[in-house]
Structure formats: C-alpha cells, structure tokens
Design a protein around this motif. Sequence first.
Motif, short mmCIF file in Angstrom:
data_model
loop_
_atom_site.label_atom_id
_atom_site.label_comp_id
_atom_site.label_asym_id
_atom_site.label_seq_id
_atom_site.Cartn_x
_atom_site.Cartn_y
_atom_site.Cartn_z
N UNK A 145 0.85 -1.21 0.00
CA UNK A 145 0.00 0.00 0.00
C UNK A 145 0.87 1.24 0.00
N UNK A 146 1.81 1.26 0.95
CA UNK A 146 2.67 2.42 1.14
C UNK A 146 3.90 1.95 1.89
N UNK A 147 5.00 2.65 1.70
CA UNK A 147 6.28 2.24 2.29
C UNK A 147 6.71 3.10 3.47
N UNK A 148 6.07 4.25 3.67
CA UNK A 148 6.45 5.12 4.78
C UNK A 148 7.77 5.82 4.59
N UNK A 149 8.23 5.91 3.36
CA UNK A 149 9.57 6.48 3.11
C UNK A 149 9.64 7.99 3.25
N UNK A 150 8.50 8.65 3.13
CA UNK A 150 8.48 10.11 3.23
C UNK A 150 7.16 10.54 3.84
N UNK A 151 6.92 11.82 3.94
CA UNK A 151 5.74 12.32 4.62
C UNK A 151 4.69 12.83 3.64
N UNK A 152 3.49 12.93 4.13
CA UNK A 152 2.38 13.50 3.36
C UNK A 152 2.72 14.93 2.92
N UNK A 153 3.27 15.73 3.84
CA UNK A 153 3.59 17.11 3.50
C UNK A 153 4.64 17.20 2.40
N UNK A 154 5.66 16.35 2.47
CA UNK A 154 6.68 16.37 1.43
C UNK A 154 6.11 15.95 0.08
N UNK A 155 5.24 14.97 0.10
CA UNK A 155 4.61 14.56 -1.15
C UNK A 155 3.70 15.66 -1.69
N UNK A 156 2.94 16.25 -0.80
CA UNK A 156 1.98 17.28 -1.20
C UNK A 156 2.67 18.52 -1.76
N UNK A 157 3.85 18.82 -1.22
CA UNK A 157 4.59 20.02 -1.66
C UNK A 157 5.69 19.70 -2.66
N UNK A 158 5.66 18.48 -3.20
CA UNK A 158 6.63 18.07 -4.23
C UNK A 158 8.07 18.22 -3.74
N UNK A 159 8.28 17.91 -2.47
CA UNK A 159 9.61 18.08 -1.87
C UNK A 159 10.41 16.78 -1.89
N UNK A 160 9.91 15.78 -2.61
CA UNK A 160 10.62 14.50 -2.68
C UNK A 160 10.64 14.06 -4.14
#
Length: 216
Positions: A145-160
Amino acid sequence: MREHIEAAYNYMVKIHEQDTTGHDIAHVRRVHKLAQTLAKSYPQSNHYVIEMAALLHDTVDDKLVHSGQAYQALNHFLDDLEVLENDKNAILYIIKHMSFRQSKAVGQLQTIEARIVQDADRLDAIGAIGIARTFQFAGHFKEPMWTGETTYDDLRHHAVNLDTLAPSAIKHFYEKLLLLKDLMNTPEAKKLAQQRHEYLEQFLKQFFDEWDSHHI
C-alpha cells in the motif's frame, strides 16, 4: 454497426474475464459508457469509432498481455469483421496513443474521438473507483500500500523525488492519478475530473492521518 459493437464486446470479455488488475470487464464497460456520454457533446464525431476503441482499448495493454501478439490478433479481428479501412485506422490510432505513457500533455491527440476515449479511460482512474483500482493493481503485482519512506507534507509540496521511492499504491497517486485532472481534453470530462480529484485529495489526507497514527 451494432453487430460490430457486440462482437467487440464479446472479444473484450474473452480477454478480460479473468483479470485481477483493475483492467477487468467492469472497467471497460465504465469506459465505454463514459465515452458514450462524453460523445453526446460532439454529434459530429464518429460514435462507432469511439465505441469500438473504448471496448477494445485494453486488449493490447502491455501491462496485461504480450502487446505484439495482441495487436496482431486485434488486427485480424477487425479485418474479419470487415471494418472499413478508415475506421480501422482511427480505432487503432486511439488505442495506440491514448495511454498515460504515450500522451502526458493536453492536445497531443489528433482526433476528437481519441480525446473522448482518453478522457473516459482517465476518468475511471480517479475518484472512488480509481482508488479501488489502484490498490487492486498494486496487490496483483505484490506492491505494498505504502512504504512510509516520506511524509504527506513532502509529497503534497513536491519536496521529494518520486523516482527515489519504492513502488507502492500511494506512490502511484503522485506519479499519475493526481496529474489526470489537468490532462482532460473535453469540458465535460474536466468537470467530472474536478469532483473525482477532490475525492482523491480527501482520501490521501485521511490515509496519511491514519497511517501516521499507527506508525509512531
């Protein structure tokens, strides 16, 4: 022409009846119906070509079948039906060029028929059905489902950088699903996509709230 539509439906059923990836008969039927709905706004379009392409669009998908052999079989099928050469070329053009990998920008497709079928297929990739299909697809290919490698905020702000993340259902949202709203071709599809996109956003927020509450 109706006998051709029925033959295309039966051809599709044989290929998709055992599917467990989210590209099943129900998916194709929804795309077919959505395409017909969108086509009503374009009475000048070739509705026969739209219906045929909508029904047959995933019979050659290289994620599901050996595409070389599948295209050969599809060609034989259309020839056996004696589909007019212009219609056959129009149907195959749509099928070959409508995928996300083939066309990632609005306006790339040359015909209104292709734009309508592409919109219908993309609409079925978002909203509640799109979410369900994404997890079904990931499960079929044994992705988490998901790996937990980064955060929702980082994904939402295209920081990853998404390329650095392992495959997962959630990664697919950011790679593809959240982009589809802005890739619709027709006004009606854009309206439907906005509503379905908002549902994706709500789901992701809820998913990460619950994920984080169990991963302290």
